[in-house]
Structure formats: structure tokens, C-alpha cells
Design a protein around this motif. Structure first.
Motif, PDB file in Angstrom:
ATOM      1  N   THR A   1       0.848  -1.180   0.000  1.00  0.00           N
ATOM      2  CA  THR A   1       0.000   0.000   0.000  1.00  0.00           C
ATOM      3  C   THR A   1       0.885   1.231   0.000  1.00  0.00           C
ATOM      4  OG1 THR A   1      -1.620  -1.193   1.285  1.00  0.00           O
ATOM      5  CG2 THR A   1      -1.815   1.214   1.243  1.00  0.00           C
ATOM      6  N   PRO A   2       0.713   2.144  -0.961  1.00  0.00           N
ATOM      7  CA  PRO A   2       1.556   3.332  -0.993  1.00  0.00           C
ATOM      8  C   PRO A   2       1.449   4.150   0.292  1.00  0.00           C
ATOM      9  CG  PRO A   2       0.320   3.105  -3.040  1.00  0.00           C
ATOM     10  CD  PRO A   2      -0.228   2.100  -2.083  1.00  0.00           C
ATOM     11  N   ALA A   3       2.530   4.826   0.628  1.00  0.00           N
ATOM     12  CA  ALA A   3       2.553   5.651   1.840  1.00  0.00           C
ATOM     13  C   ALA A   3       1.526   6.772   1.736  1.00  0.00           C
ATOM     14  CB  ALA A   3       3.951   6.246   2.013  1.00  0.00           C
ATOM     15  N   PRO A   4       1.095   7.320   2.891  1.00  0.00           N
ATOM     16  CA  PRO A   4       0.126   8.415   2.848  1.00  0.00           C
ATOM     17  C   PRO A   4       0.644   9.590   2.030  1.00  0.00           C
ATOM     18  CG  PRO A   4       0.456   7.631   5.095  1.00  0.00           C
ATOM     19  CD  PRO A   4       1.470   6.950   4.244  1.00  0.00           C
ATOM     20  N   SER A   5      -0.258  10.237   1.320  1.00  0.00           N
ATOM     21  CA  SER A   5       0.139  11.336   0.443  1.00  0.00           C
ATOM     22  C   SER A   5       0.466  12.599   1.225  1.00  0.00           C
ATOM     23  CB  SER A   5      -1.002  11.640  -0.526  1.00  0.00           C
ATOM     24  OG  SER A   5      -0.705  12.804  -1.241  1.00  0.00           O
ATOM     25  N   LYS A   6       1.475  13.310   0.705  1.00  0.00           N
ATOM     26  CA  LYS A   6       1.818  14.613   1.294  1.00  0.00           C
ATOM     27  C   LYS A   6       1.262  15.748   0.443  1.00  0.00           C
ATOM     28  CE  LYS A   6       6.218  12.687   2.818  1.00  0.00           C
ATOM     29  NZ  LYS A   6       7.653  12.636   2.502  1.00  0.00           N
ATOM     30  N   ARG A   7       0.551  15.399  -0.638  1.00  0.00           N
ATOM     31  CA  ARG A   7       0.142  16.409  -1.587  1.00  0.00           C
ATOM     32  C   ARG A   7      -0.781  17.464  -1.016  1.00  0.00           C
ATOM     33  NH1 ARG A   7      -4.254  17.104  -4.249  1.00  0.00           N
ATOM     34  NH2 ARG A   7      -5.056  15.028  -3.820  1.00  0.00           N
ATOM     35  N   ASN A   8      -1.611  17.077  -0.053  1.00  0.00           N
ATOM     36  CA  ASN A   8      -2.618  18.026   0.425  1.00  0.00           C
ATOM     37  C   ASN A   8      -2.000  19.320   0.911  1.00  0.00           C
ATOM     38  OD1 ASN A   8      -4.601  16.358  -0.271  1.00  0.00           O
ATOM     39  ND2 ASN A   8      -4.958  15.499   1.767  1.00  0.00           N
ATOM     40  N   THR A   9      -0.767  19.242   1.467  1.00  0.00           N
ATOM     41  CA  THR A   9      -0.097  20.454   1.919  1.00  0.00           C
ATOM     42  C   THR A   9       0.101  21.406   0.750  1.00  0.00           C
ATOM     43  OG1 THR A   9       1.148  18.970   3.316  1.00  0.00           O
ATOM     44  CG2 THR A   9       1.860  21.259   3.259  1.00  0.00           C
ATOM     45  N   VAL A  10       0.599  20.839  -0.362  1.00  0.00           N
ATOM     46  CA  VAL A  10       0.804  21.655  -1.555  1.00  0.00           C
ATOM     47  C   VAL A  10      -0.520  22.191  -2.046  1.00  0.00           C
ATOM     48  CG1 VAL A  10       1.682  21.658  -3.902  1.00  0.00           C
ATOM     49  CG2 VAL A  10       2.773  20.229  -2.171  1.00  0.00           C
ATOM     50  N   ALA A  11      -1.501  21.316  -2.116  1.00  0.00           N
ATOM     51  CA  ALA A  11      -2.793  21.707  -2.670  1.00  0.00           C
ATOM     52  C   ALA A  11      -3.414  22.865  -1.900  1.00  0.00           C
ATOM     53  CB  ALA A  11      -3.724  20.505  -2.664  1.00  0.00           C
ATOM     54  N   MET A  12      -3.355  22.792  -0.592  1.00  0.00           N
ATOM     55  CA  MET A  12      -4.022  23.822   0.202  1.00  0.00           C
ATOM     56  C   MET A  12      -3.349  25.177   0.065  1.00  0.00           C
ATOM     57  SD  MET A  12      -5.278  22.012   3.710  1.00  0.00           S
ATOM     58  CE  MET A  12      -3.765  21.192   4.085  1.00  0.00           C
ATOM     59  N   THR A  13      -2.011  25.178  -0.126  1.00  0.00           N
ATOM     60  CA  THR A  13      -1.317  26.458  -0.183  1.00  0.00           C
ATOM     61  C   THR A  13      -1.452  27.150  -1.525  1.00  0.00           C
ATOM     62  OG1 THR A  13       0.692  25.269  -0.760  1.00  0.00           O
ATOM     63  CG2 THR A  13       0.405  25.851   1.557  1.00  0.00           C
ATOM     64  N   VAL A  14      -1.736  26.405  -2.575  1.00  0.00           N
ATOM     65  CA  VAL A  14      -1.761  27.042  -3.893  1.00  0.00           C
ATOM     66  C   VAL A  14      -3.130  27.038  -4.564  1.00  0.00           C
ATOM     67  CG1 VAL A  14       0.660  26.490  -4.312  1.00  0.00           C
ATOM     68  CG2 VAL A  14      -1.116  24.925  -5.082  1.00  0.00           C
ATOM     69  N   GLU A  15      -4.085  26.299  -4.000  1.00  0.00           N
ATOM     70  CA  GLU A  15      -5.371  26.152  -4.683  1.00  0.00           C
ATOM     71  C   GLU A  15      -6.074  27.491  -4.875  1.00  0.00           C
ATOM     72  OE1 GLU A  15      -6.803  23.472  -6.840  1.00  0.00           O
ATOM     73  OE2 GLU A  15      -5.833  22.548  -5.122  1.00  0.00           O
ATOM     74  N   SER A  16      -5.875  28.411  -3.948  1.00  0.00           N
ATOM     75  CA  SER A  16      -6.593  29.676  -4.031  1.00  0.00           C
ATOM     76  C   SER A  16      -6.137  30.522  -5.216  1.00  0.00           C
ATOM     77  CB  SER A  16      -6.402  30.469  -2.731  1.00  0.00           C
ATOM     78  OG  SER A  16      -5.035  30.699  -2.527  1.00  0.00           O
ATOM     79  N   THR A  17      -4.922  30.253  -5.703  1.00  0.00           N
ATOM     80  CA  THR A  17      -4.443  31.032  -6.852  1.00  0.00           C
ATOM     81  C   THR A  17      -4.427  30.198  -8.127  1.00  0.00           C
ATOM     82  OG1 THR A  17      -2.170  30.430  -6.287  1.00  0.00           O
ATOM     83  CG2 THR A  17      -2.992  32.517  -5.414  1.00  0.00           C
ATOM     84  N   ALA A  18      -5.242  29.159  -8.166  1.00  0.00           N
ATOM     85  CA  ALA A  18      -5.192  28.214  -9.278  1.00  0.00           C
ATOM     86  C   ALA A  18      -5.504  28.887 -10.613  1.00  0.00           C
ATOM     87  CB  ALA A  18      -6.167  27.074  -9.026  1.00  0.00           C
ATOM     88  N   ASN A  19      -4.742  28.499 -11.621  1.00  0.00           N
ATOM     89  CA  ASN A  19      -4.951  28.935 -12.992  1.00  0.00           C
ATOM     90  C   ASN A  19      -5.231  27.673 -13.798  1.00  0.00           C
ATOM     91  OD1 ASN A  19      -4.726  29.684 -15.653  1.00  0.00           O
ATOM     92  ND2 ASN A  19      -2.826  30.847 -15.408  1.00  0.00           N
ATOM     93  N   HIS A  20      -6.355  27.632 -14.480  1.00  0.00           N
ATOM     94  CA  HIS A  20      -6.732  26.405 -15.164  1.00  0.00           C
ATOM     95  C   HIS A  20      -6.345  26.399 -16.631  1.00  0.00           C
ATOM     96  CE1 HIS A  20      -8.700  25.025 -11.586  1.00  0.00           C
ATOM     97  NE2 HIS A  20      -9.371  26.149 -11.505  1.00  0.00           N
ATOM     98  N   ARG A  21      -5.610  27.386 -17.072  1.00  0.00           N
ATOM     99  CA  ARG A  21      -5.238  27.430 -18.486  1.00  0.00           C
ATOM    100  C   ARG A  21      -4.133  26.425 -18.806  1.00  0.00           C
ATOM    101  NH1 ARG A  21      -6.820  31.731 -21.719  1.00  0.00           N
ATOM    102  NH2 ARG A  21      -4.815  31.896 -22.791  1.00  0.00           N
ATOM    103  N   THR A  22      -3.995  26.131 -20.090  1.00  0.00           N
ATOM    104  CA  THR A  22      -3.003  25.167 -20.560  1.00  0.00           C
ATOM    105  C   THR A  22      -1.781  25.911 -21.088  1.00  0.00           C
ATOM    106  OG1 THR A  22      -4.646  23.505 -21.107  1.00  0.00           O
ATOM    107  CG2 THR A  22      -2.554  23.386 -22.297  1.00  0.00           C
TER     108      THR A  22
END
Ligand code: ZN
Length: 396
Positions: A7-28
Motif C-alpha cells: 500500500t503506498p505511503a500516505p500522500s503529502k500532496r494536500n499540503t501543496v494543494a491547500m497552499t496554492v489552490e486559491s491562486t489556481a490557474n486552469h489554463r493550458t
């Protein structure tokens, strides 16, 4: 088999997600740099043959690693309606610190010295001209910053038009036009800078991604999957039995396909192997080594994919990215040598990434669709893919 699965180790991504989600840019974003197209391969190779003795120098743009197949992707995007929906941007070179996460210092020193001295060759089928060390660092920089931009939400997703390519390059040796391991450098930087737990790499270049495989072969935090033409390049790499080493066992998946495989085989691999493997792995980031040389006209391979194949695979990777990592998906260019066809494959990928249709009409599509394997051949190839899926520890 199932005892090997972990089983893969618990993800650390949520830390990243929470700090940058508010400035998200959805363009390609489309990362490119004119200087990457000035990388010279010293005129040494005409298609797959070294120039000299009995091989005449090529006429015009007859070099195997001509910049034209890459430049024409950018050109087609710029003259089409996709220009209105894409963000064209560039990036700085990768730093020495970035490169040293992947490459041996002795290799970088030798490469730089030879580049400064006017160029030469520092591995099998890896010629370069003066200044190619800096150009290769720029190519790696495009990959690194495209990946960084999607991790930090500067863009929704991204494509890096890297040249020279990277997926054949080993830690201490160049190979097959690849001078630095662009995707490995980008992934290691993302892990180091953003504390990611797991990254999945899909390599759909028609040649085996032996360099990326070798760098992550004993790792369980980087899943590497390569779909390639069996026995094409490099020699003696890429068998389905190469599944990783130590704790990395099961996290290296090779899918060698028979020459002549087309749209159906590629999509069946996505369904039977890529999708379930990534669903099991639950990555924090998806990266694609995007060679476009599985198309039906490539001079360095014998496959029958077309622009629609690349578009469908991109859409499936986007769905996986949405399911597991907030859409974080970056594609990094590798090979692709059919100058007339590669741009249509690239544009189809960009249509998918941007979620936009375009005014581009692909004149090669009808011909490639007519060339597809018949039902009997498709069934045979599906059987081989089923066998490979059944032998993968991660899918057991
Ligand atoms: Zn290739």
C-alpha cells in the motif's frame, strides 16, 4: 504475486494543494524556447544511419533528429485557433543542483567540456554540436518548469517542447539523441521542492524509456510505465519481465508491442494496464514522456498510431489526473521524426489538454485509419496485452 504489492505511503500532496489552490490557474501552457531548436546533431545521422563511408549526407532536413518536427508543432499551434486558448511561455535552464539529483558530476563535466570544445559524441547515437550543454540544460528547464507550474497551479496542465529529448539518457551516459534525463530531472525537482509522495510517469514514445527506467528502477515512490515497439531502440532494453528492483519491484511496467500495432492496441494498454496501475498507485502528479513517433509515418519505428490515438490517451491521462491529483498533468516532448505528421499529433494533444476543438484539419487521419490492423490481428495483440497485464505485480 499479491504478497509483493504494498500500500503506498500516505500522500503529502494536500499540503501543496491547500497552499496554492486559491491562486489556481486552469489554463493550458505550452513551454518552448527557440534555442532548443538550434541544438545541432553535427550532421552525423541520416535517419538511423551514420553519415560517411557508404551513407551519403542527407539532403535538406534529412537528419533524423532535425528540429523541424518539433518547430512545426509550435508553428501549427500558432497559426491555428489553438493560439487563442494556449499560454505560450518559456523557462530558465535547469540548474546544476537540479541536474545533480539525477546525473553523475563526472558525466556533466565531460559533457560540458566536449560541448565547449565544439561538440562530439558522448554515448551511443548521441552526437551534439557546440553549446549543446547549455541547450540541453534549457531543454531540461522547460520540462522542470512545466512540471513545477502544474504542481503549484500556475497552470492547469502543460506541455514542454523539450529538445534534445531525455528518456534514453542514463545517469552517466548519453544515448539515442538524449543528453540529459529531462523527465527524471523534472520529477526529482518536484519531489524535492514540493514534498510529493508519489509520481507516475507514462512514456508513450515508441522507443523504450530505458534511461528513466534505470533512474527509478529501485524506487517505490515513482511508478514508471513505458509503452513501446518491441526491440526497436535501444537494444536489449524494455522487456515486460523488467519490473523493478528491491522495494521498486512492481513499480516499473514495460509494455512492448509488436510492430504494426495501432490505435486499438494503444487504447487497450491504457484500459488494461495504465489505468488500473495508476488507480492502484494513486499518484500526486502525472508526467508523460510524450514522444510522437508511434505515428504511422515515423522513419524510426513501425507503428500505426495517429493523432486521434494521442488525443484519446491524453484525455485518459487527464481523467486519471483529475481522479488522483487535482488534474496535475504535465507532458514533456521526446521523439517524433515524421515532420509532416508530428505537428498534427501534437496539436491533437493540445486540443485535449485545453479542452478545446480547433480549426485544424488533419489530412493524414483518413490514411492512417485505413492502415489499422484487422480484427484478427487486433485480437492477437489484445491477448498479448492481457498476458502482460496478468504478469504485473502491481495489478495482481
Ligand atoms: Zn522515440
Amino acid at each position: 504475486m499479491s504478497s509483493r504489492r504494498r500500500t503506498p505511503a500516505p500522500s503529502k500532496r494536500n499540503t501543496v494543494a491547500m497552499t496554492v489552490e486559491s491562486t489556481a490557474n486552469h489554463r493550458t501552457a505550452f513551454f518552448h524556447d527557440e534555442r532548443c531548436l538550434w541544438h545541432g546533431t553535427a550532421g552525423l545521422f541520416s535517419l538511423f544511419l551514420p553519415v560517411g563511408r557508404w551513407v551519403q549526407p542527407p539532403a535538406g532536413a534529412g537528419l533524423a533528429d532535425s528540429p523541424e518536427s518539433k518547430r512545426r508543432i509550435l508553428s501549427l499551434l500558432q497559426v491555428s485557433s489553438l493560439a487563442d486558448v494556449l499560454e505560450f511561455t518559456s523557462a530558465p535552464m535547469a540548474t546544476e543542483e537540479d541536474l545533480l539529483r539525477v546525473h553523475a558530476k563526472s558525466y556533466l563535466d565531460d559533457f560540458k567540456s566536449l560541448s565547449d570544445a565544439g561538440g562530439g559524441e558522448i554515448g551511443l547515437v548521441a552526437p551534439f554540436g557546440p553549446g549543446s550543454y547549455e541547450i540541453a540544460k534549457r531543454s531540461a528547464g522547460l520540462a522542470l518548469h512545466a512540471v513545477d507550474a502544474v504542481v503549484t497551479r500556475r497552470f492547469g496542465n502543460a506541455y514542454a517542447l523539450s529538445r534534445p529529448g531525455g528518456h534514453h539518457c542514463l545517469r552517466d551516459r548519453a544515448l539515442g539523441f538524449c543528453l540529459l534525463s529531462n523527465v527524471a530531472v523534472a520529477v526529482e525537482a518536484a519531489i524535492a521542492n514540493h514534498d510529493l509522495g508519489r509520481v507516475a510517469i507514462l512514456d508513450w514514445d515508441v522507443h523504450h524509456g530505458n534511461g528513466t527506467q534505470s533512474i527509478f528502477y529501485a524506487r517505490d515512490d515513482v511508478l514508471f510505465i513505458s509503452i513501446h515497439q518491441e526491440g526497436c531502440f535501444p537494444p536489449a532494453y524494455g522487456g515486460a519481465a523488467d519490473q523493478g528492483d528491491g522495494k521498486g519491484l512492481g513499480y516499473n511496467i514495460n509494455v512492448p508491442l509488436l510492430p504494426g500495432s495501432g490505435h486499438d492496441a494503444y487504447l487497450y494498454v491504457m484500459e488494461r494496464i495504465v489505468t488500473p496501475a495508476i488507480d492502484r498507485f494513486r499518484p500526486d502528479l502525472l508526467v508523460v514522456s510524450s514522444g510522437l513517433d508511434a505515428n504511422g509515418a515515423d522513419p524510426l519505428a513501425r507503428m500505426l498510431a495517429h493523432a486521434g490515438t494521442f488525443k484519446a490517451m491524453t484525455e485518459q491521462m487527464m481523467a486519471l489526473a483529475a481522479r488522483h491529483c487535482g488534474g496535475r498533468l504535465a507532458l514533456v516532448h521526446e521523439g517524433g521524426y515524421a515532420e509532416a505528421v508530428v505537428p498534427f499529433c501534437g496539436a491533437a494533444i493540445m486540443e485535449a489538454l485545453a479542452g478545446a476543438s480547433s480549426d485544424i484539419v488533419d489530412p493524414t487521419r483518413e490514411m492512417f485509419e485505413a492502415w489499422q490492423p484487422n480484427a484478427r490481428q487486433r485480437a492477437f495483440q489484445r491477448g498479448l496485452i492481457d498476458e502482460m497485464a496478468a504478469a504485473q505485480p502491481l495489478l495482481s
